[in-house]
Motif scaffolding. Structure first.
Motif, PDB file in Angstrom:
ATOM      1  N   THR A 124       0.597  -1.403   0.187  1.00  0.00           N
ATOM      2  CA  THR A 124      -0.201   0.001  -0.228  1.00  0.00           C
ATOM      3  C   THR A 124       0.599   1.318   0.159  1.00  0.00           C
ATOM      4  O   THR A 124       0.441   2.002  -0.994  1.00  0.00           O
ATOM      5  CB  THR A 124      -0.815  -0.424   0.904  1.00  0.00           C
ATOM      6  OG1 THR A 124      -1.928  -1.187   1.054  1.00  0.00           O
ATOM      7  CG2 THR A 124      -1.678   1.210   1.251  1.00  0.00           C
ATOM      8  N   ASP A 182       1.513   3.555  -3.202  1.00  0.00           N
ATOM      9  CA  ASP A 182       1.091   5.027  -3.073  1.00  0.00           C
ATOM     10  C   ASP A 182       2.437   6.259  -3.581  1.00  0.00           C
ATOM     11  O   ASP A 182       2.165   7.054  -3.577  1.00  0.00           O
ATOM     12  CB  ASP A 182      -0.277   5.427  -1.540  1.00  0.00           C
ATOM     13  CG  ASP A 182      -0.959   5.255  -1.492  1.00  0.00           C
ATOM     14  OD1 ASP A 182      -1.940   5.663  -2.250  1.00  0.00           O
ATOM     15  OD2 ASP A 182      -1.603   5.170  -0.249  1.00  0.00           O
ATOM     16  N   SER A 183       3.760   5.368  -3.257  1.00  0.00           N
ATOM     17  CA  SER A 183       4.817   6.174  -3.261  1.00  0.00           C
ATOM     18  C   SER A 183       5.579   5.974  -4.465  1.00  0.00           C
ATOM     19  O   SER A 183       6.614   7.424  -4.797  1.00  0.00           O
ATOM     20  CB  SER A 183       5.671   6.114  -1.580  1.00  0.00           C
ATOM     21  OG  SER A 183       5.001   5.829  -1.028  1.00  0.00           O
ATOM     22  N   SER A 197       1.549   6.197 -12.399  1.00  0.00           N
ATOM     23  CA  SER A 197      -0.853   5.165 -11.620  1.00  0.00           C
ATOM     24  C   SER A 197      -0.989   4.337 -11.660  1.00  0.00           C
ATOM     25  O   SER A 197      -0.615   3.139 -12.902  1.00  0.00           O
ATOM     26  CB  SER A 197      -1.735   5.816 -12.237  1.00  0.00           C
ATOM     27  OG  SER A 197      -1.254   7.451 -12.662  1.00  0.00           O
ATOM     28  N   TRP A 232      -6.379   1.136  -5.759  1.00  0.00           N
ATOM     29  CA  TRP A 232      -5.537   1.859  -7.162  1.00  0.00           C
ATOM     30  C   TRP A 232      -4.627   2.658  -5.694  1.00  0.00           C
ATOM     31  O   TRP A 232      -4.229   3.259  -4.020  1.00  0.00           O
ATOM     32  CB  TRP A 232      -6.353   2.964  -7.491  1.00  0.00           C
ATOM     33  CG  TRP A 232      -7.626   3.918  -6.564  1.00  0.00           C
ATOM     34  CD1 TRP A 232      -7.030   5.003  -6.005  1.00  0.00           C
ATOM     35  CD2 TRP A 232      -8.721   2.673  -5.781  1.00  0.00           C
ATOM     36  NE1 TRP A 232      -8.449   5.015  -4.672  1.00  0.00           N
ATOM     37  CE2 TRP A 232      -8.902   3.968  -4.738  1.00  0.00           C
ATOM     38  CE3 TRP A 232      -9.155   1.724  -5.442  1.00  0.00           C
ATOM     39  CZ2 TRP A 232      -9.865   4.110  -3.699  1.00  0.00           C
ATOM     40  CZ3 TRP A 232     -10.828   1.097  -5.095  1.00  0.00           C
ATOM     41  CH2 TRP A 232     -11.047   2.752  -4.481  1.00  0.00           C
ATOM     42  N   ASN A 233      -3.761   4.002  -6.412  1.00  0.00           N
ATOM     43  CA  ASN A 233      -3.139   4.487  -5.411  1.00  0.00           C
ATOM     44  C   ASN A 233      -3.342   6.111  -6.094  1.00  0.00           C
ATOM     45  O   ASN A 233      -4.532   5.880  -6.817  1.00  0.00           O
ATOM     46  CB  ASN A 233      -1.705   4.120  -5.812  1.00  0.00           C
ATOM     47  CG  ASN A 233      -1.013   4.490  -7.363  1.00  0.00           C
ATOM     48  OD1 ASN A 233      -1.878   4.904  -8.019  1.00  0.00           O
ATOM     49  ND2 ASN A 233       0.088   4.339  -7.659  1.00  0.00           N
ATOM     50  N   ARG A 234      -2.823   6.762  -4.900  1.00  0.00           N
ATOM     51  CA  ARG A 234      -2.759   7.994  -4.863  1.00  0.00           C
ATOM     52  C   ARG A 234      -2.907   8.697  -6.308  1.00  0.00           C
ATOM     53  O   ARG A 234      -3.111   9.743  -6.858  1.00  0.00           O
ATOM     54  CB  ARG A 234      -2.543   9.040  -4.108  1.00  0.00           C
ATOM     55  CG  ARG A 234      -3.093   8.778  -2.321  1.00  0.00           C
ATOM     56  CD  ARG A 234      -2.624   8.916  -1.845  1.00  0.00           C
ATOM     57  NE  ARG A 234      -1.212   8.694  -1.786  1.00  0.00           N
ATOM     58  CZ  ARG A 234      -0.277   9.325  -0.306  1.00  0.00           C
ATOM     59  NH1 ARG A 234      -1.005  10.291   0.590  1.00  0.00           N
ATOM     60  NH2 ARG A 234       1.444   9.080  -0.070  1.00  0.00           N
ATOM     61  N   ARG A 235      -1.468   8.412  -7.003  1.00  0.00           N
ATOM     62  CA  ARG A 235      -0.807   8.978  -7.920  1.00  0.00           C
ATOM     63  C   ARG A 235      -1.842   8.342  -9.022  1.00  0.00           C
ATOM     64  O   ARG A 235      -2.274   9.347 -10.158  1.00  0.00           O
ATOM     65  CB  ARG A 235       0.205   8.188  -8.590  1.00  0.00           C
ATOM     66  CG  ARG A 235       1.062   9.257  -9.274  1.00  0.00           C
ATOM     67  CD  ARG A 235       0.885  11.086  -9.440  1.00  0.00           C
ATOM     68  NE  ARG A 235       1.799  11.359 -10.329  1.00  0.00           N
ATOM     69  CZ  ARG A 235       3.345  11.466 -10.518  1.00  0.00           C
ATOM     70  NH1 ARG A 235       3.691  10.964  -9.968  1.00  0.00           N
ATOM     71  NH2 ARG A 235       3.499  11.699 -11.895  1.00  0.00           N
ATOM     72  N   SER A 262     -11.274  11.043  -4.572  1.00  0.00           N
ATOM     73  CA  SER A 262     -11.275   9.334  -4.130  1.00  0.00           C
ATOM     74  C   SER A 262     -12.920   9.010  -4.032  1.00  0.00           C
ATOM     75  O   SER A 262     -12.794   7.913  -3.889  1.00  0.00           O
ATOM     76  CB  SER A 262     -10.769   9.713  -3.084  1.00  0.00           C
ATOM     77  OG  SER A 262      -9.637  10.823  -2.964  1.00  0.00           O
TER      78      SER A 262
END
Length: 785
Positions: A427, A431-432, A436, A449-452, A461
């Motif tokens: 996770t 996120d890092s 994407s 999914w990640n934040r990118r 979100s």
């Protein structure tokens, strides 16, 4: 006168005689009185003895009157002794009527014919048994022909006789029952005389030996058991009788054509003989063999398990422990020779650190010993001091023992912790990432999914938290693309990764001018990964790099042409100068005087040094450009280095320095370019000679050492000069030096940089170690190929 004279004398004699007679009478009376008193005391004593005696006399006179003591009335259950014999029957007390009539008749015959009699009676309502023995009384006792009846209380004897009769009757019944039981017993039984010969056998014995009858088996002496080790059954029975102890043995014999195992017992019965019986234990032996085979198979199977298993018997002693259990508890295999008790096993496990550390170990051990009496299985988790985690399952068994199962869950817990860590790491990693990332299930629904991903596509979100389907996601993406119809291309990539299990990709442009590159990757768990990367800056940088690369290619071509031209342009004039100087030295231009010759020698020496510098400069330039040609051949290390050192004998003599060449052990040849490797070593030796004060020694040492890639040749060059500080040493191999003002300046010589380039071209390493005023050590390591 004479009479009167003798009268007093006569009177005196008379008085004396009277006195003597009176004294004798008194003494005689006292003697009779003492005798009478003695007889009275004896009579009283005899009377008391008669009253206390176990037999009471009863005197029956001819008229039927009786004389007896009061104890007789108590024995008969009467208040007092009646006067007549006929009154002994007292309305429910005394003697029964029939017994009284029998007694009356017996007394009458005794009185008339002096016939003694005996009879036994039991009074009414009493358990007392009385024995009556009648005789004709002595005339001194009763001169009238009375009968003397002695009454004995034999109640105890009678009860004992009754008991003995009952026991005898029961014994006869038990004997008949026992004989019937022995005869009906399914096992062969027999009885032998003291000499060992058969005397009695039962029906099972007859059937086992195949005789016609028991009498036939006894008469023919047919033995059920065969002789074992030369000892017949009769001999074994005699031995048992001599020792007086039962014997038991297991033998095999043939019964009805089959070999059967029998447990034979011989029981000595004193002087009567020896009894014996045989129990067929063939089925038990077969069951025992089957059980042992099953137990061995079970234990072999338990040894193959990864979990430790131990079995404890009803006495709480270790009966079996498989190999994993012995490894987990670090048991010596010899411990099964003398299996320990459960508590001792815990003590031994504590000594090797295989039980948890507790404050009150005895109390903890007693609680674990309670597992034997528990009604159901117990389960615990033990965390040991070395980080091991054990799962303990204690299962009580019906025979009072315990089955202990130990599972090492250290790896499982570690994997669980690693899995949790991996999930958290995944996770955090997602996120890092600069990419994407989105994971889709085979049904097309978004899972991860990640934040990118949300930032690159401009998604909310809240929308992604609903785990939308790929179709709903494509509708959101269509409005953010330069061409809305290209959104279906992203859907095709996701479907190919999840359903077709193929990897595809593509590029897509957003309405804001950014360029995204995406790829669909099938994952091992059946899901598909959609990876998206913003390549806008990369495309711009790629274009700039292409332009820079083209410029570098052109510059490299120019440098190559420059090196080729420089080699020709520098070497040709230098060769001409050197050639003409050598011709002058040989006198081809005419004789020279001494100063002229010195000038010519100086020109030749200077041209040689200049040639070396030109060669070094060209080699360094070609090495840095990657164009240095090498010619490899086998070189003997010691002779090669010796030749390099000997070339510098003049310099050593001129500098006043000595050189010590050493070799440790036998050194096999190496593969190298001898000319360029000699140049590298020579530059290092030259620097050492130049740095050494006059009178010092330069050490050159060859040895064999272990490197990262295997054995290598190590060449050490050490001087005792001024050395270099850390800043100077850091730049020495780069051809740079630090000036007094702290500025970095170019070095005058190119020896060390060139040496480093040449050594590395051979696959070796050159290292410098130096301290101010401690000298410098150069270390060359060349691999053997």
């Amino acid at each position: 006168m004479e009479f009167s004279r003798f009268l007093p004398l006569l009177i005196g004699l008379l008085l004396g005689a009277w006195t003597i007679a009176a004294a004798w009478a008194v003494l005689s009376a006292r003697s009779r009185q003492h005798h009478a008193e003695t007889q009275l005391r004896s009579a009283r004593r005899l009377s008391r003895l008669v009253e206390e005696s176990p037999a009471l006399p009863m005197l029956v006179r001819t008229d039927g009157r009786i004389e007896a003591g009061p104890r007789l009335a108590q024995w008969l259950g009467l208040d007092e002794v009646p006067q007549y014999l006929s009154e002994l029957d007292g309305n429910g007390r005394g003697l029964p009527a029939d017994k009284l009539s029998e007694l009356t008749e017996a007394v009458r015959r005794c009185q008339k014919a002096a016939t003694p009699f005996r009879m036994a009676v039991t009074p009414h309502g009493s358990t007392r048994s009385l024995a009556l023995r009648g005789y004709l009384a002595d005339p001194q006792v009763s001169p009238g022909g009375a009968a003397l009846v002695w009454v004995f209380d034999f109640s105890d004897n009678e009860m004992e006789l009754v008991r003995l009769r009952d026991e005898a009757a029961r014994a006869r019944g038990d004997f008949h029952a026992l004989v019937s039981l022995i005869e009906a017993a399914p096992m062969p039984m027999w009885f032998r005389r003291p000499d060992g010969e058969l005397q009695l056998v039962n029906h099972a014995y007859v059937a086992a030996v195949g005789a016609k009858s028991a009498e036939d088996a006894v008469a023919r002496g047919i033995e059920l058991i065969e002789a074992v080790d030369g000892l017949s059954p009769a001999h074994v029975a005699r031995k048992a009788a001599e020792k007086g102890t039962p014997t038991e043995r297991i033998v095999s014999t043939t019964i009805e054509g089959q070999r059967r195992a029998l447990r034979v017992s011989d029981l000595p019965l004193g002087e009567d003989g020896v009894a014996g019986y045989a129990i067929d234990i063939e089925d038990l032996e077969e069951m025992s063999r089957s059980f042992r085979a099953f137990r061995d198979a079970q234990r072999a199977l338990l040894d193959q398990l990864s979990a430790g298993v131990a079995q404890f018997d009803a006495k709480r002693r270790l009966a079996f422990a498989n190999q994993p259990f012995q490894r987990l508890f670090k048991l010596d295999p010899r411990v099964m020779i003398d299996p320990p008790a459960f508590e001792r096993l815990l003590d031994a496990a504590r000594d090797v650190g295989r039980v948890p550390e507790v404050r009150d170990f005895p109390a903890w051990r007693r609680e674990r010993a309670g597992w034997f009496a528990a009604g159901n299985a117990q389960e615990e988790a033990w965390a040991l001091a070395d980080g091991t985690h054990l799962r303990i399952v204690a299962q009580p068994v019906p025979d009072g023992g315990l089955l202990l199962i130990v599972e090492d869950r250290t790896e499982q817990l570690r994997l669980s912790a690693v899995r949790d860590t991996l999930l958290r790491t995944r996770t955090a990693t997602f996120d890092s990432l600069f990419e994407s990332i989105a994971v889709f299930a085979p049904d097309g629904r978004m899972q991860i999914w990640n934040r990118r991903f949300a930032a690159d596509w401009g998604l909310d979100s809240e929308f992604l938290d609903t785990h939308p389907h790929i179709e709903a996601l494509l509708k959101k993406l269509a409005g953010r693309l330069q061409r809305a119809e290209e959104a279906e291309m992203v859907g095709d990539v996701v479907r190919a990764a999840t359903l077709d299990r193929t990897q595809t990709g593509g590029r897509i442009g957003l309405s804001d001018g950014r360029m995204l590159e995406y790829a669909g990757v099938p994952l091992p768990d059946g899901n598909g990964l959609l990876a998206v990367l913003d390549i806008t800056d990369s495309m711009k940088a790629e274009q700039a790099l292409r332009e820079s690369n083209q410029a570098l290619i052109e510059a490299d071509a120019i440098k190559t042409r420059f090196l080729a031209n420089m080699s020709k342009e520098l070497r040709t004039p230098l060769t001409s100068i050197g050639g003409f100087a050598e011709m002058l030295d040989l006198g081809l231009g005419g004789d020279l005087n001494e100063p002229g010759k010195d000038y010519v020698h100086s020109i030749i020496e200077a041209s040689r040094h200049l040639g070396d510098h030109i060669d070094s400069l060209l080699d360094l330039s070609q090495s840095e450009a990657g164009l240095l040609p090498l010619k490899f051949d086998e070189v003997d290390p010691m002779s090669f280095v010796r030749a390099v050192v000997e070339e510098r004998a003049g310099r050593l003599q001129k500098a006043g320095v000595t050189l010590d060449l050493q070799a440790k052990g036998l050194l096999r040849p190496i593969v190298a370019d001898s000319r360029r490797l000699a140049r590298a070593i020579g530059h290092i030796v030259d620097n050492a000679i130049a740095a050494s004060p006059k009178g010092e020694r330069v050490l050159v040492q060859l040895s064999r050492s272990k490197g990262a890639g295997g054995d290598c040749l190590q060449i050490l060059v050490q001087d005792r000069g001024q050395g270099m500080d850390s800043r100077t040493l850091a730049r020495a191999l780069d051809g740079m030096k630090v000036g007094a003002d702290g500025k970095v300046q170019s070095r005058d010589g190119l020896g060390l940089p060139l040496a480093r380039q040449l050594v590395e071209a051979h696959g070796g390493v050159l290292r410098l170690v130096s301290e101010p005023r401690q000298g410098t050590t150069a270390l060359i390591e060349l691999p053997w190929k």
